[in-house]
Scaffold this motif. Structure first.
Motif, PDB file in Angstrom:
ATOM      1  N   PRO A 214     -37.406   6.762  -8.745  1.00 40.86           N
ATOM      2  CA  PRO A 214     -35.948   6.776  -8.597  1.00 40.86           C
ATOM      3  C   PRO A 214     -35.327   5.452  -9.040  1.00 40.86           C
ATOM      4  O   PRO A 214     -35.913   4.383  -8.873  1.00 40.86           O
ATOM      5  CB  PRO A 214     -35.740   6.982  -7.091  1.00 40.86           C
ATOM      6  CG  PRO A 214     -37.030   7.499  -6.585  1.00 40.86           C
ATOM      7  CD  PRO A 214     -38.092   6.940  -7.473  1.00 40.86           C
ATOM      8  N   VAL A 215     -34.166   5.555  -9.624  1.00 36.94           N
ATOM      9  CA  VAL A 215     -33.396   4.380 -10.040  1.00 36.94           C
ATOM     10  C   VAL A 215     -32.076   4.402  -9.266  1.00 36.94           C
ATOM     11  O   VAL A 215     -31.415   5.449  -9.197  1.00 36.94           O
ATOM     12  CB  VAL A 215     -33.110   4.417 -11.557  1.00 36.94           C
ATOM     13  CG1 VAL A 215     -32.231   3.242 -11.961  1.00 36.94           C
ATOM     14  CG2 VAL A 215     -34.406   4.404 -12.343  1.00 36.94           C
ATOM     15  N   THR A 216     -31.713   3.284  -8.680  1.00 33.27           N
ATOM     16  CA  THR A 216     -30.490   3.224  -7.887  1.00 33.27           C
ATOM     17  C   THR A 216     -29.477   2.292  -8.541  1.00 33.27           C
ATOM     18  O   THR A 216     -29.819   1.186  -8.951  1.00 33.27           O
ATOM     19  CB  THR A 216     -30.792   2.743  -6.457  1.00 33.27           C
ATOM     20  OG1 THR A 216     -31.729   3.633  -5.858  1.00 33.27           O
ATOM     21  CG2 THR A 216     -29.522   2.721  -5.609  1.00 33.27           C
ATOM     22  N   LEU A 217     -28.265   2.773  -8.645  1.00 33.01           N
ATOM     23  CA  LEU A 217     -27.168   1.995  -9.222  1.00 33.01           C
ATOM     24  C   LEU A 217     -26.044   1.936  -8.190  1.00 33.01           C
ATOM     25  O   LEU A 217     -25.733   2.948  -7.550  1.00 33.01           O
ATOM     26  CB  LEU A 217     -26.679   2.699 -10.498  1.00 33.01           C
ATOM     27  CG  LEU A 217     -25.413   2.162 -11.153  1.00 33.01           C
ATOM     28  CD1 LEU A 217     -25.681   0.793 -11.771  1.00 33.01           C
ATOM     29  CD2 LEU A 217     -24.917   3.125 -12.226  1.00 33.01           C
ATOM     30  N   SER A 218     -25.451   0.759  -8.035  1.00 34.12           N
ATOM     31  CA  SER A 218     -24.310   0.623  -7.130  1.00 34.12           C
ATOM     32  C   SER A 218     -23.067   0.294  -7.943  1.00 34.12           C
ATOM     33  O   SER A 218     -23.128  -0.541  -8.854  1.00 34.12           O
ATOM     34  CB  SER A 218     -24.561  -0.501  -6.122  1.00 34.12           C
ATOM     35  OG  SER A 218     -25.704  -0.219  -5.358  1.00 34.12           O
ATOM     36  N   VAL A 219     -21.964   0.946  -7.628  1.00 36.41           N
ATOM     37  CA  VAL A 219     -20.732   0.724  -8.386  1.00 36.41           C
ATOM     38  C   VAL A 219     -19.549   0.653  -7.427  1.00 36.41           C
ATOM     39  O   VAL A 219     -19.630   1.079  -6.269  1.00 36.41           O
ATOM     40  CB  VAL A 219     -20.482   1.848  -9.425  1.00 36.41           C
ATOM     41  CG1 VAL A 219     -21.619   1.904 -10.435  1.00 36.41           C
ATOM     42  CG2 VAL A 219     -20.305   3.186  -8.740  1.00 36.41           C
ATOM     43  N   ALA A 220     -18.442   0.107  -7.935  1.00 30.92           N
ATOM     44  CA  ALA A 220     -17.236  -0.030  -7.118  1.00 30.92           C
ATOM     45  C   ALA A 220     -16.033   0.622  -7.788  1.00 30.92           C
ATOM     46  O   ALA A 220     -14.903   0.383  -7.369  1.00 30.92           O
ATOM     47  CB  ALA A 220     -16.958  -1.503  -6.838  1.00 30.92           C
ATOM     48  N   GLU A 221     -16.282   1.434  -8.832  1.00 31.28           N
ATOM     49  CA  GLU A 221     -15.204   2.110  -9.533  1.00 31.28           C
ATOM     50  C   GLU A 221     -15.538   3.595  -9.638  1.00 31.28           C
ATOM     51  O   GLU A 221     -16.640   3.944 -10.085  1.00 31.28           O
ATOM     52  CB  GLU A 221     -15.045   1.555 -10.957  1.00 31.28           C
ATOM     53  CG  GLU A 221     -14.540   0.132 -11.038  1.00 31.28           C
ATOM     54  CD  GLU A 221     -13.043   0.047 -10.775  1.00 31.28           C
ATOM     55  OE1 GLU A 221     -12.379   1.091 -10.846  1.00 31.28           O
ATOM     56  OE2 GLU A 221     -12.564  -1.063 -10.482  1.00 31.28           O
ATOM     57  N   PRO A 222     -14.605   4.478  -9.282  1.00 28.42           N
ATOM     58  CA  PRO A 222     -14.878   5.925  -9.409  1.00 28.42           C
ATOM     59  C   PRO A 222     -15.282   6.327 -10.824  1.00 28.42           C
ATOM     60  O   PRO A 222     -16.165   7.176 -10.998  1.00 28.42           O
ATOM     61  CB  PRO A 222     -13.553   6.563  -8.990  1.00 28.42           C
ATOM     62  CG  PRO A 222     -12.923   5.561  -8.075  1.00 28.42           C
ATOM     63  CD  PRO A 222     -13.326   4.219  -8.612  1.00 28.42           C
ATOM     64  N   ASP A 223     -14.672   5.729 -11.826  1.00 26.07           N
ATOM     65  CA  ASP A 223     -15.015   6.099 -13.205  1.00 26.07           C
ATOM     66  C   ASP A 223     -16.470   5.784 -13.537  1.00 26.07           C
ATOM     67  O   ASP A 223     -17.090   6.464 -14.364  1.00 26.07           O
ATOM     68  CB  ASP A 223     -14.096   5.369 -14.200  1.00 26.07           C
ATOM     69  CG  ASP A 223     -12.706   5.977 -14.231  1.00 26.07           C
ATOM     70  OD1 ASP A 223     -12.542   7.094 -13.677  1.00 26.07           O
ATOM     71  OD2 ASP A 223     -11.789   5.342 -14.786  1.00 26.07           O
ATOM     72  N   GLU A 224     -17.000   4.742 -12.896  1.00 29.00           N
ATOM     73  CA  GLU A 224     -18.403   4.400 -13.154  1.00 29.00           C
ATOM     74  C   GLU A 224     -19.337   5.471 -12.588  1.00 29.00           C
ATOM     75  O   GLU A 224     -20.417   5.707 -13.124  1.00 29.00           O
ATOM     76  CB  GLU A 224     -18.727   3.042 -12.543  1.00 29.00           C
ATOM     77  CG  GLU A 224     -18.006   1.888 -13.208  1.00 29.00           C
ATOM     78  CD  GLU A 224     -18.367   0.563 -12.572  1.00 29.00           C
ATOM     79  OE1 GLU A 224     -19.513   0.128 -12.737  1.00 29.00           O
ATOM     80  OE2 GLU A 224     -17.509  -0.018 -11.901  1.00 29.00           O
ATOM     81  N   VAL A 225     -18.897   6.118 -11.504  1.00 29.83           N
ATOM     82  CA  VAL A 225     -19.687   7.224 -10.956  1.00 29.83           C
ATOM     83  C   VAL A 225     -19.723   8.364 -11.961  1.00 29.83           C
ATOM     84  O   VAL A 225     -20.784   8.938 -12.256  1.00 29.83           O
ATOM     85  CB  VAL A 225     -19.099   7.707  -9.613  1.00 29.83           C
ATOM     86  CG1 VAL A 225     -19.909   8.876  -9.071  1.00 29.83           C
ATOM     87  CG2 VAL A 225     -19.056   6.576  -8.600  1.00 29.83           C
ATOM     88  N   VAL A 226     -18.551   8.681 -12.504  1.00 28.29           N
ATOM     89  CA  VAL A 226     -18.462   9.772 -13.480  1.00 28.29           C
ATOM     90  C   VAL A 226     -19.340   9.464 -14.696  1.00 28.29           C
ATOM     91  O   VAL A 226     -20.077  10.329 -15.191  1.00 28.29           O
ATOM     92  CB  VAL A 226     -16.994   9.992 -13.895  1.00 28.29           C
ATOM     93  CG1 VAL A 226     -16.898  11.057 -14.979  1.00 28.29           C
ATOM     94  CG2 VAL A 226     -16.152  10.381 -12.683  1.00 28.29           C
ATOM     95  N   SER A 227     -19.297   8.226 -15.157  1.00 32.60           N
ATOM     96  CA  SER A 227     -20.107   7.836 -16.317  1.00 32.60           C
ATOM     97  C   SER A 227     -21.597   7.974 -16.013  1.00 32.60           C
ATOM     98  O   SER A 227     -22.376   8.436 -16.854  1.00 32.60           O
ATOM     99  CB  SER A 227     -19.800   6.396 -16.723  1.00 32.60           C
ATOM    100  OG  SER A 227     -18.459   6.261 -17.090  1.00 32.60           O
TER     101      SER A 227
END
Lengths: 64, 263
Positions: free
Chosen positions: A38-51
Motif C-alpha cells: 500500500p502507498v499512502t498519500l496525504s493532501v489538504a486540497e479536495p482537488d488533490e483527492v480527485v487527482s
C-alpha cells in the motif's frame, strides 16, 4: 485458475477544526491487495483527492 | 493442522469459557483451551459473524464472503467452511434454521476493547488498574485485522480506529490529571503513532509535556508536527495548537530552541 488482481483505494477525509485550511485527506492505494504494497498519500486540497483517484484508476486500467 | 495446547480443560463448563477469538493485531482462535489453525474460509466466516455481532441469514453470509460466486457455489463454500469449523473443537457458530451467529460462549477481544474505549470516553470515567499499568493503552494501540481488505472488515477497522484514537486521547488526559505523566505520554504517543496528522493527538501529547514541566519537549513536538504538516500537506498547525505550545505566530518553533536540532 489465475487470480484476478484487485486494486483498493481508501480515502479518509476529515476536518481539522481551528485550522485556517481545515481540509485533510489520506489516500491509501494498493494496485493489487494480493501482492502490492500500500502507498499512502496525504493532501489538504479536495482537488488533490480527485487527482489521486484519477491516477489510481488509470493505473489499474493500464495494468489490467 | 497445527495445534498448541495452551490449557487443560477438565469440564464442559470450563471449556465453554475458553473460546476466545482475537481480531486485534492479528487473527487467532483459542477453542476449548487449544489454539486452532483454521482454513481461510472458516476464518473469514468467524470474523464476519464476530464483526456483525448478530444473527445473519445463510444466504447473506455466503453472498458477503463469496461475492463473486453464484448462489450455489457460495452456498457450497459456506457449508464447507461450517463443516471445517465443526472439526475445530467446541461450538463456535450457532446454526438456527437459515440463521447463523457466533456462539455466545466465544469471547471476542474487539468487543472487550470497544467496551474499554467507551468507558474511557464516559464523562465519569475512573482510571482502572489496567489504565494505570499500560494494559489499556496496549489494547487500544492494536489495529483491527491489518492486512484484511474485505469491505466489511475495512469499515469496521475504520470505526475501531476512530474509537481507539479518541479513547487513547481521553486516557492520556485522565492520566495527566492523575499526575501519571509517563503513562500519559505513552498513551498520547500511541495516538500520534496511529495518526501522525491528527492535531488533537499532538495537542494531548503537548499537554502531557507541559503538565510535567517539560516545555522544551512541548516545543520540540510542535516543531515535529509543524514540519510534518508543511512537508506532507503544505499547511501550518492551527493557531490553537500554536498557542498551546506557546509558539508565537511569526516565530518558527525551531528558533525557539536556539538552534537545537528538531527530530
Amino acid at each position: 485458475m489465475p487470480r484476478e488482481p484487485v486494486g483498493l483505494l481508501i480515502i479518509r477525509v476529515w476536518m481539522e477544526h481551528g485550522s485556517p485550511e481545515p481540509f485533510r485527506a489520506t489516500i491509501r492505494t494498493t494496485a493489487d491487495v494480493g501482492s502490492a504494497t500500500p502507498v499512502t498519500l496525504s493532501v489538504a486540497e479536495p482537488d488533490e483527492v480527485v487527482s489521486a483517484v484519477r491516477r489510481f484508476i488509470q493505473q489499474v486500467a493500464q495494468n489490467s | 493442522m497445527t495445534e498448541a495446547q495452551v490449557a487443560d480443560v477438565n469440564t464442559p463448563a470450563a471449556s465453554a469459557q475458553l473460546h476466545r477469538l482475537s481480531l486485534l493485531g492479528d487473527f487467532s482462535l483459542v477453542a476449548t483451551g487449544v489454539e486452532r489453525s483454521l482454513a481461510a474460509s472458516s476464518r473469514r466466516l468467524l470474523v464476519l459473524l464476530a464483526l456483525i455481532g448478530r444473527r445473519m441469514r445463510r444466504s447473506a453470509v455466503a453472498g458477503t464472503l463469496w461475492p463473486n460466486a453464484d448462489d450455489v457455489r457460495a452456498g457450497a463454500s459456506l457449508r464447507s467452511a461450517l463443516l471445517r469449523l465443526g472439526h475445530s473443537g467446541g461450538q463456535l457458530v450457532c446454526v438456527n434454521g437459515t440463521l447463523l451467529s457466533l456462539d455466545p460462549t466465544v469471547r471476542v477481544d474487539l468487543r472487550e476493547a470497544q467496551a474499554e474505549a467507551r468507558r474511557l470516553l464516559a464523562d465519569d470515567a475512573m482510571l482502572s488498574p489496567a489504565d494505570r499499568c499500560g494494559e489499556t493503552c496496549r489494547l487500544l494501540s492494536l489495529e483491527l485485522l491489518p492486512g484484511w481488505y474485505d469491505d466489511w472488515v475495512l469499515i469496521e477497522a475504520e470505526a475501531w480506529r476512530q474509537l481507539r484514537l479518541h479513547a487513547l486521547e481521553a486516557l492520556s488526559l485522565r492520566l495527566t490529571a492523575a499526575g501519571m505523566h509517563a503513562a500519559a505520554i505513552l498513551a498520547a504517543l500511541a495516538a500520534v503513532s496511529a495518526d501522525p496528522l491528527r492535531e488533537s493527538a499532538r495537542s494531548v501529547l503537548i499537554r502531557c509535556y507541559l503538565a510535567e514541566g517539560n516545555r522544551s519537549d512541548a516545543l520540540r513536538e510542535f516543531g515535529r508536527y509543524q514540519r510534518l504538516l508543511r512537508g506532507s500537506l503544505g499547511v501550518e498547525p492551527s493557531p490553537r495548537l500554536r498557542a498551546l505550545a506557546g509558539v508565537g505566530s511569526s516565530v518558527p518553533a525551531q528558533s525557539r530552541l536556539h538552534g537545537e536540532i528538531l527530530r
